[in-house]
Design a protein around this motif. Structure first.
Motif, PDB file in Angstrom:
ATOM      1  N   ARG A  30       2.136   4.174  -6.698  1.00  0.00           N
ATOM      2  CA  ARG A  30       3.433   3.500  -6.683  1.00  0.00           C
ATOM      3  C   ARG A  30       4.536   4.505  -6.951  1.00  0.00           C
ATOM      4  N   HIS A  75      11.387   0.471   8.824  1.00  0.00           N
ATOM      5  CA  HIS A  75      11.709  -0.144   7.529  1.00  0.00           C
ATOM      6  C   HIS A  75      13.218  -0.076   7.270  1.00  0.00           C
ATOM      7  N   GLU A  78      14.259  -1.290   3.636  1.00  0.00           N
ATOM      8  CA  GLU A  78      13.908  -0.324   2.597  1.00  0.00           C
ATOM      9  C   GLU A  78      14.767   0.937   2.702  1.00  0.00           C
ATOM     10  N   LEU A 203       8.885   2.233  -0.635  1.00  0.00           N
ATOM     11  CA  LEU A 203       7.734   1.637   0.050  1.00  0.00           C
ATOM     12  C   LEU A 203       6.503   1.637  -0.849  1.00  0.00           C
ATOM     13  N   GLU A 204       6.289   2.726  -1.564  1.00  0.00           N
ATOM     14  CA  GLU A 204       5.145   2.787  -2.474  1.00  0.00           C
ATOM     15  C   GLU A 204       5.303   1.788  -3.613  1.00  0.00           C
ATOM     16  N   ARG A 206       6.649  -1.003  -3.386  1.00  0.00           N
ATOM     17  CA  ARG A 206       6.342  -2.320  -2.826  1.00  0.00           C
ATOM     18  C   ARG A 206       4.910  -2.390  -2.299  1.00  0.00           C
ATOM     19  N   ARG A 207       4.145  -1.334  -2.560  1.00  0.00           N
ATOM     20  CA  ARG A 207       2.753  -1.248  -2.111  1.00  0.00           C
ATOM     21  C   ARG A 207       2.641  -1.379  -0.593  1.00  0.00           C
ATOM     22  N   ALA A 208       3.605  -0.819   0.101  1.00  0.00           N
ATOM     23  CA  ALA A 208       3.550  -0.823   1.559  1.00  0.00           C
ATOM     24  C   ALA A 208       2.542   0.218   2.036  1.00  0.00           C
TER      25      ALA A 208
END
Length: 241
Positions: A30, A75, A78, A203-204, A206-208
């Protein structure tokens, strides 16, 4: 099951594109979106100048990376959040440059203190006031004596050039490092590196799902800035006693 070119059987799941397999892999960790811009706000002008100069020599910086272009396009929300974070921490480019200049000046505090202790700053202040007078008085006298406009222009240009030259002489006498210059276009590239790294962190957070190649590309510019800044700090510290 499917067959290889020679007709022999091959077991397993067939994938048409290796990239698709990578995209299904979760991000490694994350992110912390605000930490990147916060650290960037602590950089001095000398850090940014060195990072910009060194970036020009990197092959990966010769052109825009297609992976990053696709990441931004995929994205937009984001990306907007990342830009908002960077703007909140750094301000606009002009404000960021002023902040970096202030950080650079603070890094010179020990040097300035030594010059002040030696009485050099007060003498330099007097010389700079003299330069201001030198810049203004000729033009005032020329206007007072109704000198033709063309001569007045020449006098003004000559006064400015002389003041710039003597200002450089004063700086040399003070032995203070001259503030490095960072071109606006190069500063924009550094800022984009920070935005890209922040976008990845968003993005990390948000666990994308981001593939490893795109992750490396998004981190590359910011890693480069941090690397160069660390080297500049080591140079400032000097060799070990």
């Amino acid at each position: 099951m499917y067959q290889l070119k020679d007709g022999s059987p091959r077991y397993g799941v067939r994938t048409e594109h290796h990239q698709d397999t990578e995209l299904r892999q979760p991000a490694g960790q994350r992110g912390n979106p605000e930490a990147i811009a916060r650290e960037a706000g602590q950089l001095g002008l000398h850090h940014l100048a060195a990072a910009a100069d060194h970036r020009l020599t990197r092959k990966w910086a010769d052109r825009e990376d297609e992976l990053l272009i696709r990441l931004r396009e995929a994205h937009p929300a984001e990306l907007a959040q990342a830009e908002q974070i960077v703007n909140a921490k750094l301000g606009n480019p002009k404000r960021w440059l002023l902040k970096a200049r202030s950080n650079y000046t603070r890094s010179l505090a020990p040097v300035i203190a030594r010059r002040q202790e030696a009485g050099m700053l007060s003498r330099a202040m007097f010389l700079r006031l003299f330069l201001i007078v030198l810049l203004i008085v000729p033009s005032v006298l020329a206007v007072s004596f109704s000198v033709p406009l063309l001569y007045l222009v020449f006098i003004g240009i000559a006064s400015i050039l002389l003041a710039m030259y003597l200002g450089g002489v004063v700086s040399e006498w003070l032995r203070l490092p001259v503030q490095p210059a960072v071109r606006s276009g190069w500063l924009k590239e550094l800022r984009q590196d920070i935005v890209d790294a922040t976008l990845l962190a968003v993005l990390e957070d948000r666990r994308a799902v981001v593939d490893s190649q795109t992750t490396a590309a998004a981190q590359r510019g910011w890693k480069h800035i941090r690397f160069v800044a660390a080297q500049v700090d080591r140079i400032d510290q000097g060799p070990a006693a």
